[in-house]
Design a protein around this motif. Structure first.
Motif, short mmCIF file in Angstrom:
data_model
loop_
_atom_site.label_atom_id
_atom_site.label_comp_id
_atom_site.label_asym_id
_atom_site.label_seq_id
_atom_site.Cartn_x
_atom_site.Cartn_y
_atom_site.Cartn_z
N PHE A 186 0.77 -1.18 0.03
CA PHE A 186 0.11 0.23 0.05
C PHE A 186 1.02 1.25 -0.14
CE2 PHE A 186 -2.18 -3.32 2.33
CZ PHE A 186 -3.46 -3.31 1.71
N LEU A 187 0.27 2.40 -0.48
CA LEU A 187 1.02 3.74 -0.55
C LEU A 187 0.01 4.73 0.09
CD1 LEU A 187 3.66 5.43 -0.91
CD2 LEU A 187 2.60 5.88 -3.21
N ILE A 188 0.47 5.25 1.12
CA ILE A 188 -0.60 6.26 1.95
C ILE A 188 0.00 7.70 1.73
CG2 ILE A 188 -1.68 6.98 3.99
CD1 ILE A 188 -1.76 4.01 4.84
N ALA A 189 -0.61 8.62 1.33
CA ALA A 189 -0.35 9.95 1.35
C ALA A 189 -0.88 10.68 3.08
CB ALA A 189 -0.97 11.07 0.44
N LYS A 190 0.30 10.83 3.64
CA LYS A 190 -0.10 11.08 5.15
C LYS A 190 -0.88 12.35 5.17
CE LYS A 190 2.22 12.20 9.57
NZ LYS A 190 3.40 12.41 9.98
N GLY A 191 -1.96 12.34 5.78
CA GLY A 191 -2.75 13.48 5.88
C GLY A 191 -3.59 14.02 4.42
N GLY A 192 -3.40 13.34 3.55
CA GLY A 192 -3.74 13.66 2.25
C GLY A 192 -3.03 14.79 1.61
N GLU A 193 -1.91 15.13 2.34
CA GLU A 193 -1.08 16.40 1.52
C GLU A 193 -0.46 16.24 0.51
OE1 GLU A 193 1.23 17.12 4.88
OE2 GLU A 193 -0.19 18.76 5.92
N ILE A 194 -0.51 17.12 -0.25
CA ILE A 194 0.05 17.17 -1.69
C ILE A 194 1.02 18.11 -2.20
CG2 ILE A 194 -0.32 17.06 -4.31
CD1 ILE A 194 -1.82 14.62 -2.65
N GLU A 195 2.14 17.94 -2.93
CA GLU A 195 2.96 18.76 -3.24
C GLU A 195 3.33 18.98 -4.67
OE1 GLU A 195 6.78 18.53 -1.26
OE2 GLU A 195 7.29 16.29 -2.36
N LEU A 196 3.76 19.95 -5.12
CA LEU A 196 4.20 19.96 -6.68
C LEU A 196 5.82 20.27 -6.48
CD1 LEU A 196 3.77 20.50 -9.58
CD2 LEU A 196 3.69 23.03 -8.96
N LEU A 197 6.58 19.48 -7.25
CA LEU A 197 7.75 19.34 -7.26
C LEU A 197 8.39 20.46 -8.53
CD1 LEU A 197 8.57 15.76 -6.77
CD2 LEU A 197 8.53 17.49 -5.19
N ALA A 198 8.51 21.67 -8.39
CA ALA A 198 8.77 22.62 -9.60
C ALA A 198 10.37 22.63 -9.92
CB ALA A 198 8.64 24.06 -9.07
N ARG A 199 10.54 22.35 -10.91
CA ARG A 199 12.01 22.12 -11.40
C ARG A 199 12.26 23.86 -11.84
NH1 ARG A 199 15.21 18.53 -9.98
NH2 ARG A 199 16.46 18.37 -12.01
N LEU A 200 13.47 24.29 -11.33
CA LEU A 200 13.77 25.43 -11.69
C LEU A 200 15.34 25.88 -11.86
CD1 LEU A 200 11.57 27.58 -9.04
CD2 LEU A 200 11.37 27.43 -11.66
N GLY A 201 15.92 26.85 -12.69
CA GLY A 201 17.29 26.79 -12.68
C GLY A 201 17.99 27.46 -11.68
N GLU A 202 19.14 27.44 -11.40
CA GLU A 202 19.92 28.03 -10.32
C GLU A 202 19.33 29.57 -9.89
OE1 GLU A 202 24.24 26.53 -9.72
OE2 GLU A 202 23.78 26.19 -12.03
N GLU A 203 19.56 30.32 -11.20
CA GLU A 203 19.27 31.72 -11.13
C GLU A 203 17.90 31.94 -10.32
OE1 GLU A 203 18.79 35.63 -14.00
OE2 GLU A 203 19.89 33.80 -14.58
N GLN A 204 16.88 31.10 -11.00
CA GLN A 204 15.45 31.12 -10.59
C GLN A 204 15.33 30.81 -9.12
OE1 GLN A 204 13.84 28.78 -13.82
NE2 GLN A 204 12.84 30.55 -14.53
N LEU A 205 15.98 29.84 -8.51
CA LEU A 205 16.11 29.36 -7.36
C LEU A 205 16.53 30.35 -6.34
CD1 LEU A 205 17.19 25.58 -7.51
CD2 LEU A 205 14.78 26.47 -6.93
#
Length: 397
Positions: free
Chosen positions: A236-255
Protein backbone atom coordinates in the motif's frame (compact mmCIF):
# COMPACT_ATOMS: atom_id res chain seq x y z
CA UNK A 1 -19.24 119.76 -88.04
CA UNK A 2 -21.48 121.25 -85.40
CA UNK A 3 -24.33 119.29 -86.78
CA UNK A 4 -22.45 115.95 -86.31
CA UNK A 5 -21.48 116.86 -82.75
CA UNK A 6 -25.02 117.71 -81.91
CA UNK A 7 -26.28 114.50 -83.42
CA UNK A 8 -23.72 112.38 -81.53
CA UNK A 9 -24.50 114.12 -78.26
CA UNK A 10 -28.14 113.68 -78.74
CA UNK A 11 -27.72 110.08 -79.73
CA UNK A 12 -25.61 109.23 -76.62
CA UNK A 13 -28.03 110.92 -74.29
CA UNK A 14 -30.93 109.18 -75.96
CA UNK A 15 -29.24 105.79 -75.57
CA UNK A 16 -28.31 106.40 -71.93
CA UNK A 17 -31.79 107.55 -71.13
CA UNK A 18 -33.32 104.62 -72.96
CA UNK A 19 -31.16 101.71 -71.67
CA UNK A 20 -29.59 103.10 -68.43
CA UNK A 21 -26.10 101.57 -69.19
CA UNK A 22 -24.38 103.26 -66.25
CA UNK A 23 -25.54 100.50 -63.83
CA UNK A 24 -24.16 97.75 -66.03
CA UNK A 25 -20.77 99.43 -66.16
CA UNK A 26 -20.73 99.61 -62.34
CA UNK A 27 -21.52 95.88 -61.93
CA UNK A 28 -18.89 94.95 -64.49
CA UNK A 29 -16.31 96.98 -62.63
CA UNK A 30 -17.06 95.17 -59.36
CA UNK A 31 -16.76 91.77 -61.01
CA UNK A 32 -13.35 92.66 -62.35
CA UNK A 33 -12.19 93.62 -58.85
CA UNK A 34 -13.41 90.32 -57.40
CA UNK A 35 -11.63 88.33 -60.11
CA UNK A 36 -8.44 90.27 -59.55
CA UNK A 37 -8.55 89.69 -55.78
CA UNK A 38 -9.09 85.93 -56.26
CA UNK A 39 -6.16 85.78 -58.66
CA UNK A 40 -3.94 87.48 -56.10
CA UNK A 41 -4.94 84.98 -53.36
CA UNK A 42 -4.25 82.01 -55.64
CA UNK A 43 -0.89 83.45 -56.59
CA UNK A 44 -0.01 83.88 -52.90
CA UNK A 45 -0.91 80.24 -52.11
CA UNK A 46 1.16 78.97 -55.03
CA UNK A 47 4.08 81.09 -53.92
CA UNK A 48 3.94 79.73 -50.35
CA UNK A 49 3.73 76.15 -51.64
CA UNK A 50 6.77 76.52 -53.90
CA UNK A 51 8.68 78.29 -51.14
CA UNK A 52 8.01 75.37 -48.75
CA UNK A 53 8.99 72.77 -51.31
CA UNK A 54 12.16 74.65 -52.11
CA UNK A 55 13.00 74.77 -48.37
CA UNK A 56 12.52 71.00 -47.99
CA UNK A 57 14.63 70.38 -51.09
CA UNK A 58 17.35 72.54 -49.62
CA UNK A 59 17.18 70.57 -46.37
CA UNK A 60 17.46 67.24 -48.20
CA UNK A 61 20.37 68.62 -50.22
CA UNK A 62 22.01 69.60 -46.92
CA UNK A 63 22.01 65.95 -45.71
CA UNK A 64 18.78 65.51 -43.53
CA UNK A 65 16.96 62.39 -44.85
CA UNK A 66 14.11 62.23 -42.30
CA UNK A 67 11.61 63.25 -44.98
CA UNK A 68 12.34 59.91 -46.66
CA UNK A 69 12.56 57.81 -43.42
CA UNK A 70 9.55 55.86 -42.11
CA UNK A 71 7.80 57.41 -39.14
CA UNK A 72 7.53 55.21 -36.03
CA UNK A 73 5.93 55.80 -32.66
CA UNK A 74 8.33 55.48 -29.73
CA UNK A 75 7.78 55.27 -25.98
CA UNK A 76 9.96 55.34 -22.88
CA UNK A 77 9.15 52.37 -20.64
CA UNK A 78 10.48 53.77 -17.37
CA UNK A 79 10.54 51.69 -14.19
CA UNK A 80 7.37 50.26 -12.58
CA UNK A 81 6.93 48.28 -9.38
CA UNK A 82 5.23 44.98 -10.11
CA UNK A 83 4.71 41.71 -8.29
CA UNK A 84 7.47 39.43 -9.53
CA UNK A 85 6.75 35.82 -10.40
CA UNK A 86 8.23 32.73 -11.94
CA UNK A 87 6.35 30.36 -14.21
CA UNK A 88 7.30 26.72 -14.49
CA UNK A 89 5.78 23.26 -14.25
CA UNK A 90 6.32 20.06 -12.35
CA UNK A 91 4.93 16.77 -11.15
CA UNK A 92 2.41 16.33 -8.36
CA UNK A 93 3.26 13.93 -5.56
CA UNK A 94 2.31 13.04 -2.01
CA UNK A 95 4.11 15.37 0.37
CA UNK A 96 4.72 12.50 2.80
CA UNK A 97 4.33 9.20 0.99
CA UNK A 98 4.23 6.20 3.33
CA UNK A 99 4.77 2.79 1.71
CA UNK A 100 3.25 0.00 3.79
CA UNK A 101 4.43 -3.60 3.49
CA UNK A 102 4.69 -6.88 5.40
CA UNK A 103 6.40 -6.48 8.76
CA UNK A 104 5.93 -10.04 9.99
CA UNK A 105 6.73 -13.46 8.62
CA UNK A 106 4.05 -13.17 5.96
CA UNK A 107 1.74 -15.78 4.56
CA UNK A 108 -1.44 -15.97 2.54
CA UNK A 109 -3.60 -12.83 2.40
CA UNK A 110 -7.15 -13.61 3.47
CA UNK A 111 -8.78 -10.14 3.27
CA UNK A 112 -8.14 -6.60 1.99
CA UNK A 113 -10.95 -4.40 3.36
CA UNK A 114 -9.81 -1.09 1.82
CA UNK A 115 -9.71 0.45 -1.67
CA UNK A 116 -7.40 3.03 -3.17
CA UNK A 117 -8.76 6.55 -2.94
CA UNK A 118 -10.19 5.78 0.50
CA UNK A 119 -9.31 7.72 3.63
CA UNK A 120 -7.85 5.52 6.38
CA UNK A 121 -7.16 6.21 10.06
CA UNK A 122 -4.07 5.36 12.06
CA UNK A 123 -4.06 1.67 13.08
CA UNK A 124 -6.80 0.68 10.63
CA UNK A 125 -6.36 -2.82 9.19
CA UNK A 126 -5.47 -2.70 5.51
CA UNK A 127 -4.98 -6.44 4.95
CA UNK A 128 -5.04 -9.65 7.01
CA UNK A 129 -2.80 -12.68 6.60
CA UNK A 130 -3.86 -16.23 7.47
CA UNK A 131 -2.89 -17.07 11.06
CA UNK A 132 -4.39 -20.53 11.61
CA UNK A 133 -1.02 -22.06 12.56
CA UNK A 134 0.02 -19.11 14.68
CA UNK A 135 -3.29 -19.23 16.57
CA UNK A 136 -2.61 -22.84 17.63
CA UNK A 137 0.88 -21.89 18.72
CA UNK A 138 -0.60 -19.14 20.85
CA UNK A 139 -2.99 -21.57 22.50
CA UNK A 140 -0.13 -23.88 23.26
CA UNK A 141 1.86 -21.07 24.75
CA UNK A 142 -1.08 -20.01 26.90
CA UNK A 143 -1.31 -23.60 28.23
CA UNK A 144 2.39 -23.55 29.10
CA UNK A 145 1.71 -20.54 31.27
CA UNK A 146 -0.89 -22.51 33.22
CA UNK A 147 1.56 -25.41 33.69
CA UNK A 148 4.27 -23.07 34.90
CA UNK A 149 1.91 -21.37 37.33
CA UNK A 150 0.82 -24.77 38.73
CA UNK A 151 4.45 -25.77 39.28
CA UNK A 152 5.11 -22.45 40.96
CA UNK A 153 2.14 -22.90 43.31
CA UNK A 154 3.32 -26.41 44.25
CA UNK A 155 6.82 -25.19 44.90
CA UNK A 156 5.45 -22.41 47.10
CA UNK A 157 3.34 -24.86 49.11
CA UNK A 158 6.32 -27.21 49.69
CA UNK A 159 8.37 -24.28 50.88
CA UNK A 160 5.64 -23.14 53.27
CA UNK A 161 5.38 -26.62 54.87
CA UNK A 162 9.13 -26.86 55.20
CA UNK A 163 9.29 -23.54 56.97
CA UNK A 164 6.76 -24.79 59.54
CA UNK A 165 8.79 -27.96 60.21
CA UNK A 166 12.23 -26.47 60.31
CA UNK A 167 11.70 -25.05 63.80
CA UNK A 168 10.86 -28.55 65.13
CA UNK A 169 13.96 -30.00 63.62
CA UNK A 170 12.21 -32.23 61.14
CA UNK A 171 13.57 -30.30 58.11
CA UNK A 172 17.09 -29.02 57.80
CA UNK A 173 18.03 -25.51 56.74
CA UNK A 174 19.54 -26.99 53.55
CA UNK A 175 16.19 -28.49 52.59
CA UNK A 176 14.57 -25.08 53.05
CA UNK A 177 17.14 -23.49 50.78
CA UNK A 178 16.54 -26.17 48.14
CA UNK A 179 12.79 -25.71 48.27
CA UNK A 180 13.20 -21.94 48.06
CA UNK A 181 15.29 -22.30 44.93
CA UNK A 182 12.71 -24.64 43.43
CA UNK A 183 9.99 -22.14 44.18
CA UNK A 184 11.98 -19.30 42.54
CA UNK A 185 12.70 -21.39 39.46
CA UNK A 186 9.00 -22.20 39.09
CA UNK A 187 8.16 -18.53 39.26
CA UNK A 188 10.79 -17.79 36.61
CA UNK A 189 9.28 -20.40 34.31
CA UNK A 190 5.95 -18.67 34.65
CA UNK A 191 7.53 -15.38 33.55
CA UNK A 192 9.23 -17.14 30.61
CA UNK A 193 5.96 -18.74 29.51
CA UNK A 194 4.15 -15.43 29.72
CA UNK A 195 6.86 -13.73 27.68
CA UNK A 196 6.70 -16.43 25.02
CA UNK A 197 2.96 -16.10 24.87
CA UNK A 198 3.24 -12.31 24.53
CA UNK A 199 5.75 -12.74 21.71
CA UNK A 200 3.39 -15.01 19.82
CA UNK A 201 0.55 -12.55 20.25
CA UNK A 202 2.76 -9.75 18.91
CA UNK A 203 3.77 -11.87 15.92
CA UNK A 204 0.16 -12.68 15.22
CA UNK A 205 -0.78 -9.02 15.46
CA UNK A 206 1.83 -8.21 12.81
CA UNK A 207 -0.05 -10.48 10.44
CA UNK A 208 -2.53 -7.60 10.26
CA UNK A 209 -1.11 -4.92 7.95
CA UNK A 210 -2.24 -1.62 9.45
CA UNK A 211 -2.01 2.05 8.48
CA UNK A 212 0.85 3.78 10.32
CA UNK A 213 -0.94 7.16 10.17
CA UNK A 214 -4.15 8.69 8.91
CA UNK A 215 -4.19 9.68 5.25
CA UNK A 216 -5.35 8.99 1.72
CA UNK A 217 -4.75 5.51 0.32
CA UNK A 218 -3.09 6.06 -3.05
CA UNK A 219 -2.11 2.51 -4.02
CA UNK A 220 -3.33 -1.00 -3.26
CA UNK A 221 -1.03 -3.68 -4.66
CA UNK A 222 -2.37 -6.86 -3.05
CA UNK A 223 -5.39 -9.11 -3.44
CA UNK A 224 -6.88 -11.86 -1.26
CA UNK A 225 -5.18 -15.22 -1.83
CA UNK A 226 -1.85 -13.64 -2.65
CA UNK A 227 1.18 -14.93 -0.73
CA UNK A 228 3.36 -12.21 0.73
CA UNK A 229 6.49 -12.09 2.84
CA UNK A 230 8.80 -9.64 4.50
CA UNK A 231 10.72 -9.26 1.23
CA UNK A 232 7.66 -8.39 -0.85
CA UNK A 233 7.33 -4.89 -2.40
CA UNK A 234 5.12 -2.40 -0.55
CA UNK A 235 1.49 -3.45 -0.64
CA UNK A 236 0.00 0.00 0.00
CA UNK A 237 0.98 3.66 -0.44
CA UNK A 238 -0.58 6.31 1.82
CA UNK A 239 -0.37 10.09 1.49
CA UNK A 240 -0.05 11.18 5.10
CA UNK A 241 -2.88 13.57 5.93
CA UNK A 242 -3.78 13.67 2.22
CA UNK A 243 -1.20 16.43 1.73
CA UNK A 244 0.04 16.98 -1.82
CA UNK A 245 3.04 18.84 -3.17
CA UNK A 246 4.28 20.07 -6.54
CA UNK A 247 7.90 19.43 -7.44
CA UNK A 248 8.77 22.55 -9.45
CA UNK A 249 11.98 22.32 -11.48
CA UNK A 250 13.86 25.63 -11.69
CA UNK A 251 17.25 26.88 -12.80
CA UNK A 252 19.91 28.05 -10.37
CA UNK A 253 19.20 31.72 -11.09
CA UNK A 254 15.47 31.26 -10.49
CA UNK A 255 16.01 29.32 -7.28
CA UNK A 256 18.12 32.19 -5.95
CA UNK A 257 15.04 34.45 -6.22
CA UNK A 258 12.85 32.17 -4.08
CA UNK A 259 12.37 31.91 -0.35
CA UNK A 260 10.52 29.43 1.81
CA UNK A 261 6.99 30.61 2.48
CA UNK A 262 6.26 32.50 -0.76
CA UNK A 263 2.87 31.74 -2.28
CA UNK A 264 2.21 29.93 -5.53
CA UNK A 265 -0.75 29.24 -7.82
CA UNK A 266 -0.97 25.71 -9.23
CA UNK A 267 -3.13 24.73 -12.21
CA UNK A 268 -3.29 20.98 -13.02
CA UNK A 269 -3.12 19.92 -16.64
CA UNK A 270 -6.61 19.51 -18.06
CA UNK A 271 -8.20 21.81 -15.50
CA UNK A 272 -8.82 25.56 -15.39
CA UNK A 273 -9.08 25.59 -11.60
CA UNK A 274 -6.14 27.00 -9.63
CA UNK A 275 -4.98 25.99 -6.16
CA UNK A 276 -3.04 28.13 -3.74
CA UNK A 277 0.02 26.71 -2.04
CA UNK A 278 3.34 27.82 -0.60
CA UNK A 279 6.98 26.86 -1.06
CA UNK A 280 7.83 24.76 2.00
CA UNK A 281 11.25 23.54 0.95
CA UNK A 282 13.97 24.40 -1.55
CA UNK A 283 16.08 21.32 -2.04
CA UNK A 284 19.75 21.98 -1.20
CA UNK A 285 21.17 20.15 -4.23
CA UNK A 286 21.39 20.96 -7.95
CA UNK A 287 21.27 18.32 -10.67
CA UNK A 288 24.73 18.44 -12.28
CA UNK A 289 23.30 17.24 -15.60
CA UNK A 290 20.76 19.99 -16.28
CA UNK A 291 21.76 22.54 -13.60
CA UNK A 292 18.29 22.57 -12.13
CA UNK A 293 16.95 22.26 -8.61
CA UNK A 294 13.57 21.57 -7.06
CA UNK A 295 11.23 23.82 -5.13
CA UNK A 296 8.61 21.84 -3.22
CA UNK A 297 5.20 23.53 -3.01
CA UNK A 298 2.80 22.30 -0.34
CA UNK A 299 -0.87 21.96 -1.27
CA UNK A 300 -3.96 20.94 0.64
CA UNK A 301 -5.90 17.92 -0.56
CA UNK A 302 -8.21 18.38 -3.53
CA UNK A 303 -9.65 15.71 -5.84
CA UNK A 304 -8.19 17.50 -8.87
CA UNK A 305 -4.65 17.19 -7.46
CA UNK A 306 -3.63 13.67 -8.38
CA UNK A 307 -0.14 12.44 -7.45
CA UNK A 308 1.79 11.54 -10.58
CA UNK A 309 0.00 14.20 -12.61
CA UNK A 310 1.49 17.33 -14.16
CA UNK A 311 0.69 20.95 -13.35
CA UNK A 312 1.81 24.47 -14.18
CA UNK A 313 2.70 26.87 -11.39
CA UNK A 314 3.22 30.60 -10.93
CA UNK A 315 5.41 31.37 -7.93
CA UNK A 316 5.35 34.85 -6.41
CA UNK A 317 8.82 36.31 -5.84
CA UNK A 318 7.88 39.65 -4.27
CA UNK A 319 7.78 43.21 -5.69
CA UNK A 320 10.40 44.19 -8.27
CA UNK A 321 11.16 47.33 -10.27
CA UNK A 322 11.20 46.66 -13.99
CA UNK A 323 10.20 48.26 -17.31
CA UNK A 324 6.79 47.29 -18.68
CA UNK A 325 6.12 47.38 -22.43
CA UNK A 326 2.93 46.86 -24.45
CA UNK A 327 2.79 43.51 -26.19
CA UNK A 328 3.07 45.22 -29.58
CA UNK A 329 6.59 46.43 -28.72
CA UNK A 330 8.01 42.98 -27.87
CA UNK A 331 8.94 40.76 -30.81
CA UNK A 332 10.10 37.15 -30.97
CA UNK A 333 12.08 35.00 -33.37
CA UNK A 334 14.33 31.96 -33.20
CA UNK A 335 16.89 33.93 -31.17
CA UNK A 336 14.37 34.88 -28.49
CA UNK A 337 12.55 38.04 -27.45
CA UNK A 338 13.74 41.47 -28.58
CA UNK A 339 12.69 45.09 -29.10
CA UNK A 340 13.79 47.89 -31.41
CA UNK A 341 15.23 50.99 -29.78
CA UNK A 342 15.90 54.30 -31.52
CA UNK A 343 19.38 55.65 -30.74
CA UNK A 344 20.55 59.29 -30.67
CA UNK A 345 21.13 59.18 -34.44
CA UNK A 346 17.51 58.10 -35.02
CA UNK A 347 18.58 54.65 -36.15
CA UNK A 348 16.63 51.54 -35.14
CA UNK A 349 18.74 49.06 -33.20
CA UNK A 350 17.75 45.56 -32.14
CA UNK A 351 18.00 44.84 -28.39
CA UNK A 352 17.57 41.35 -26.90
CA UNK A 353 15.41 41.28 -23.75
CA UNK A 354 14.26 38.75 -21.20
CA UNK A 355 10.55 38.91 -20.55
CA UNK A 356 8.87 38.25 -17.22
CA UNK A 357 5.33 38.23 -15.94
CA UNK A 358 2.51 39.44 -18.17
CA UNK A 359 0.35 42.03 -16.41
CA UNK A 360 -2.80 43.87 -17.38
CA UNK A 361 -0.66 46.81 -18.54
CA UNK A 362 1.93 44.91 -20.54
CA UNK A 363 4.93 42.60 -20.41
CA UNK A 364 7.56 42.97 -17.71
CA UNK A 365 11.13 43.16 -18.99
CA UNK A 366 13.43 41.38 -16.54
CA UNK A 367 16.68 42.28 -18.30
CA UNK A 368 17.93 44.09 -21.39
CA UNK A 369 16.43 47.54 -20.71
CA UNK A 370 16.84 50.18 -18.02
CA UNK A 371 13.67 52.10 -18.93
CA UNK A 372 15.30 55.18 -20.47
CA UNK A 373 15.47 53.91 -24.05
CA UNK A 374 13.15 55.00 -26.84
CA UNK A 375 11.27 51.84 -27.78
CA UNK A 376 9.48 51.34 -31.09
CA UNK A 377 5.87 50.82 -30.11
CA UNK A 378 4.53 49.17 -33.27
CA UNK A 379 5.60 47.89 -36.68
CA UNK A 380 8.98 46.79 -35.35
CA UNK A 381 8.74 43.69 -37.49
CA UNK A 382 9.05 45.82 -40.64
CA UNK A 383 12.29 47.46 -39.52
CA UNK A 384 15.87 46.35 -39.98
CA UNK A 385 18.75 47.00 -37.64
CA UNK A 386 20.51 50.27 -38.48
CA UNK A 387 17.61 51.70 -40.47
CA UNK A 388 17.01 55.44 -40.08
CA UNK A 389 13.56 56.30 -38.78
CA UNK A 390 11.54 59.40 -37.96
CA UNK A 391 10.58 58.92 -34.26
CA UNK A 392 7.29 60.27 -33.03
CA UNK A 393 6.91 60.32 -29.26
CA UNK A 394 3.78 58.43 -28.30
CA UNK A 395 3.92 58.83 -24.51
CA UNK A 396 5.69 57.22 -21.62
CA UNK A 397 4.72 54.19 -19.64
Amino acid sequence: MNYETAVRSETAEAINSRYDLSGERTASSRLKWVIAAGALIIAAIVAVYFFTRNGEAATVAGGDDRSQAPSVTVIAAGQTTVEGSLKTSGALAARRAMPVGVVGEGGRVVSVPVEQGQWVRAGQILASIDRSVQSQQARSSAAQIDVAKADAQLAQANLDRALQLVERGFVSRADVDRLTATRDAARARVAVAEAQYGELLARNARLNIVAPAAGLLLERNVEPGQTVSAGSPPLFLIAKGGEIELLARLGEEQLARLAVGVSAEVVPVGSDKSFTGAVWQIEPTIDPQNRQGTARIALAYAPELRPGGFAGVTIKTGPINAPILPESAVLNDSDGSFVYIVDKDNKAQRRAVKTGVVTSTGITIESGLDGSERIVLRAGGFLTAGETVNPIVGGAK
